[in-house]
Design a protein around this motif. Structure first.
Motif, PDB file in Angstrom:
ATOM      1  N   PRO A  36      44.628  47.720  39.905  1.00  0.00           N
ATOM      2  CA  PRO A  36      45.928  47.837  40.346  1.00  0.00           C
ATOM      3  C   PRO A  36      46.447  46.617  41.051  1.00  0.00           C
ATOM      4  CG  PRO A  36      43.949  48.377  41.998  1.00  0.00           C
ATOM      5  CD  PRO A  36      43.393  48.252  40.603  1.00  0.00           C
ATOM      6  N   HIS A  96      39.154  47.714  47.161  1.00  0.00           N
ATOM      7  CA  HIS A  96      40.399  48.036  46.423  1.00  0.00           C
ATOM      8  C   HIS A  96      41.651  47.621  47.247  1.00  0.00           C
ATOM      9  CE1 HIS A  96      42.981  51.065  44.378  1.00  0.00           C
ATOM     10  NE2 HIS A  96      43.192  51.293  45.429  1.00  0.00           N
ATOM     11  N   PRO A  97      42.661  47.536  46.698  1.00  0.00           N
ATOM     12  CA  PRO A  97      42.928  46.965  45.358  1.00  0.00           C
ATOM     13  C   PRO A  97      42.522  45.622  45.239  1.00  0.00           C
ATOM     14  CG  PRO A  97      44.891  46.880  46.813  1.00  0.00           C
ATOM     15  CD  PRO A  97      43.866  47.254  47.761  1.00  0.00           C
TER      16      PRO A  97
END
Length: 113
Positions: A36, A96-97
């Motif tokens: 992402p 994440h991300p």
């Protein structure tokens, strides 16, 4: 301006010349759903390629042309130095991300043997 390029270890050609039976995992950054960060910073150009030993699953080399490649390569080099297998690196849990999440997907995609 293009994304950074970072490499470590053997290329596919060098690994074959050294007599290794290899597998290659490769994916374009734009196709990596599990990355992402590339979309967040709007830099989806490039690709990631890993050269793996087909017998031991160890990483023989990598070429990363992607956002944060200059940081990701350190994780790959550490894995190589300590004989962490591609499967172990693929199944690890990453922040994440982050760009590191790409390893979950790319290492699960063997495109050539």
């Amino acid at each position: 301006m293009s994304p950074p390029l970072a490499t470590v270890g053997l290329t596919e050609r060098e690994a074959r010349a050294a007599g290794h039976r290899i597998k290659v995992a490769m994916e374009k950054v734009a196709d990596i759903v599990a990355m992402p960060r590339a979309y967040i910073v709007e830099e989806t150009r490039g690709a990631m390629k890993f050269v793996l030993d087909a017998d031991t699953d160890e990483i023989l080399g990598a070429a990363l042309l992607s956002v944060d490649a200059q940081e990701l390569i350190n994780t790959v080099a550490l894995a190589m130095r300590h004989h962490v297998t591609a499967t172990e690196l693929r199944t690890a849990i990453y922040t994440h991300p982050s760009s590191t999440e790409a390893m979950n997907e790319v290492l699960g995609t063997i495109v050539r043997t």
